[in-house]
Design an enzyme around this catalytic site. Structure first.
Site, PDB file in Angstrom:
ATOM      1  N   SER A  96      36.613  41.247  31.130  1.00  0.00           N
ATOM      2  CA  SER A  96      36.422  42.611  30.660  1.00  0.00           C
ATOM      3  C   SER A  96      35.779  42.603  29.268  1.00  0.00           C
ATOM      4  O   SER A  96      34.677  42.086  29.096  1.00  0.00           O
ATOM      5  CB  SER A  96      37.746  43.375  30.699  1.00  0.00           C
ATOM      6  OG  SER A  96      37.528  44.758  30.524  1.00  0.00           O
ATOM      7  N   ASP A 220      36.161  47.987  41.606  1.00  0.00           N
ATOM      8  CA  ASP A 220      36.428  48.175  40.176  1.00  0.00           C
ATOM      9  C   ASP A 220      36.110  49.611  39.758  1.00  0.00           C
ATOM     10  O   ASP A 220      34.979  50.075  39.895  1.00  0.00           O
ATOM     11  CB  ASP A 220      35.582  47.185  39.369  1.00  0.00           C
ATOM     12  CG  ASP A 220      36.051  47.014  37.934  1.00  0.00           C
ATOM     13  OD1 ASP A 220      36.552  47.989  37.349  1.00  0.00           O
ATOM     14  OD2 ASP A 220      35.896  45.908  37.392  1.00  0.00           O
ATOM     15  N   HIS A 248      39.508  46.291  38.899  1.00  0.00           N
ATOM     16  CA  HIS A 248      39.210  45.632  37.626  1.00  0.00           C
ATOM     17  C   HIS A 248      40.067  44.377  37.446  1.00  0.00           C
ATOM     18  O   HIS A 248      39.588  43.364  36.973  1.00  0.00           O
ATOM     19  CB  HIS A 248      39.449  46.617  36.480  1.00  0.00           C
ATOM     20  CG  HIS A 248      38.858  46.184  35.185  1.00  0.00           C
ATOM     21  ND1 HIS A 248      37.519  45.878  35.048  1.00  0.00           N
ATOM     22  CD2 HIS A 248      39.425  46.013  33.953  1.00  0.00           C
ATOM     23  CE1 HIS A 248      37.288  45.531  33.781  1.00  0.00           C
ATOM     24  NE2 HIS A 248      38.416  45.599  33.113  1.00  0.00           N
TER      25      HIS A 248
END
Length: 270
Positions: A96, A220, A248
């Site tokens: 991320s 996601d 995610h």
């Protein structure tokens, strides 16, 4: 083993160091800390990997300066850790926002001592929509998280957690995962959000010259799959690896598959 590395005067970054062998540097995402990799670092040392896991400034056990949450400074912190530990042939894993920091590191520091890059659900090349980039979160959504951070941070983290995973998690796991975010400083949490909202990594992509694996969940809702495709198009030596049933949090949505593919990439990589 845990210790601190001074990355600039008066700013110390906590590093968790587990195992021995080939160095794997794992950069966590927003707004958690190194503990998010628990289910990876409990396995990788069995296969001859040394897992080096910093808490980015403002998060986890690291110091919490008021400034320094832009990608340039965070990438510089990574450089200081790599040099302080005298690491060579580093396999850099970024999740991320950690993936975004990893990309900036490769560009800003010319891939210094890194031989392989693995981007997992990376918040890149652009996290928020632009006129010429129609994917990602709206800036207003990020502004909403910023406002909530200043009024009810626990609820903001709870709401963020609701869109993090594609599959239901246990109440106990959800509470634990939220506690990682609560460990961060409020201003560090805000600083990370501002960088996610404002930074643009598209010019950085062609400057990556090491084999790169892009792991991304098709489901996601935070960094939608077109972001992975944009990274793949922009990074010359990249392979795009789809996680069909992950959101995610692909490192937990498809835990066994993620660990298998991570180990395969690390083993096959230079």
């Amino acid at each position: 083993m845990g210790y601190f590395v001074e990355v600039e005067r008066g700013v110390n970054i906590y590093v968790e160091d587990v195992g021995s062998g080939r160095p794997v540097l794992l950069i966590h995402g927003w707004p958690v800390d190194h503990r998010m990799y628990e289910y990876q670092t409990s396995q990788l040392p069995k296969y001859g990997f040394r897992c080096i896991q910093p808490d980015l400034r403002g998060y986890g056990k690291s110091d919490r300066p008021w400034t320094g949450y832009g990608y340039d400074r965070l990438a510089d912190d990574v450089r200081m850790i790599i040099d302080a530990l005298r690491l060579e042939q580093v396999k850099l894993v970024g999740f991320s926002m950690g993936g975004a920091v990893g990309i900036r590191y490769m560009s800003r520091h010319a891939g210094h001592r890194v031989s392989q890059l693995i981007l997992a659900a990376a918040a890149a090349p652009v996290f928020t929509r632009r006129d010429d980039f129609p994917w990602g979160m709206a800036r207003q959504e990020v502004d909403g998280f910023l406002a909530a951070n200043d009024t009810d941070r626990p609820q903001m983290l709870r709401d963020f957690g609701k869109i993090f995973f594609a599959k239901p998690v246990s109440a106990s796991f959800g509470d634990w995962f939220q506690s990682l975010g609560l460990k961060a400083s409020s201003h560090g949490t805000a600083g990370g959000l501002i960088s996610l909202r404002d930074e643009d990594l598209r010019p950085d992509l062609p400057r990556i010259h090491v084999p790169t694996w892009i792991f991304h969940g098709v489901e996601d809702r935070i960094c939608p799959f077109p972001l992975a495709q944009a990274m793949h198009w922009g990074i010359r030596q990249s392979a795009l690896v789809r996680f069909e049933h992950s959101g995610h949090g692909l490192f937990y949505d498809e835990l066994q598959l993620f660990n298998h593919r991570l180990l395969t990439a690390l083993t096959q990589g230079p």
